[in-house]
Write a protein that holds these residues in place. Sequence first.
Motif: not given
Length: 508
Positions: A274-275, A283-286, A291-298
Amino acid sequence: MAILGSIIKGIIDLQGVFSSEVNHVETQHNELKKLLNKAKDTQFGKYYNFEAILNADNIEKAFADAVPYFDYDQINDAWWHKLHEGETDVTWPGELSYFALSSGTTGKTSKRIPVTDDMVDAIRSSGIKQVLSLNNFDFPADFFEKEIMMLGSSTDLEENNEFLEGEISGISASNIPFWFKGYYKPGENIAKIDDWDDRVQRIAERAKDWDIGALSGIPSWIELMLQKVIDYHNLDNIHEIWPNLTVYTSGGVAFGPYEKSFHALMGKPVTVIDTYLASEGYMATQVRPETDAMQLNTEQGIYFEFVPFKPEYINPDGSLSQDAPVVTLSDVELNQDYVLIISTVSGAWRYLIGDTIEFTDVERAEIKITGRTKFFLNTVGSQLSVNKMDDAMKGLEERFDTQITEYTICAKRGEDDEFYHFWYIGADNQNLNEDEVAEALDNLLKEANKNYKVARSKALHGVKVKIINPEMFHEWNAENKKKGGQIKMERVMGEDKFETWENFINKN
């Protein structure tokens, strides 16, 4: 042996070894400082006194206190309109090259969102982060020699005064690095074709010439493209022509409603990553397979803030009340829906992007998209978010052994002057008993949402369901906006739009 693939995989593995765990709270603090410092001499920065904010003891609080929330209409009317009149240094320093056109899920009129060179660089950096994260998925070396099908909007951007305009996927694809062009499909010539049906026809004709290892695009349009290729070559599944297809990078909308129908087009398992790429930024990418959650591109040009998603903070038009409280990444909690607020290197400031998210891992800054502020259905207190609706659709798929890829809903009074939820559901089996589906849907929502259950015992009188061909949703988009690209179906409609929708369905 895949020599080139082994080299690329070796570089990715090496990057993984040397990369340290990111302190996302610290990087967000630094990102805000960089944004404020670079924009302090713009018209916006002077008006809101960024210099004073930078000198405050608590920069995050000073920023939130000084700058109001903006949605697109508010920031465009107050600031971005100046860009179209030739002004520079408005909300971000320097001249502007692009505007991203985004009609999203609302109406025909496109939003024109500034895309600076800094944002193009930030999106590219986020893309590199995504590639490097493939180290965590343990793909074989030969995967890194396969071609990548990126199905977005046309890369043939339109000139408007001194700017180039197009959807963000087209802008991003037109700025791909030179070294990537050999992997990129369908290639520049086909990608420039504006008409969606013509472009997909050309893809189908050329499909046998390519060795596709990865797909990228919005699920609904990816599925239509895959079905076109399958039909054109008289295949049983897509792996008969692209046997090395291994990865699908999804984005734009939640993948859940498309999961069953997508995998039905495959001949073997495909890893779904997921992106979260929007017109306003990446905003974010897995980054992990667990997990299928995505990490924020901080670290890539975006500062994030979060407003607890509660009905009292949302205005009828989906905008935020200015007195809605906000928290930073250091104070978010699990199991809480938040309205996402962003400030970016394109000069969006405390900008309501319209999405709601929840955190699945605070330390890793991992999120899931839960819905849209404008798709939050709270008529007579039902408090239904899109993720609850999506879950209900999956329940219906299992209960009735069908595939449901699209739906829309409106809350309005029926002929008896009572409130109902009116659903149109796109299912591959149009012979389902609509009363049975309505009863099952009603029960699923009661089980999943206590507020809905309470509403059903009081003012919400019932559920009405119409089963239609999923193709009707695509044709609706074609008539009202266009096919392909970043176009998404609105899950919740107001009464006026819903009347237009029902007239369209009855006509067709």
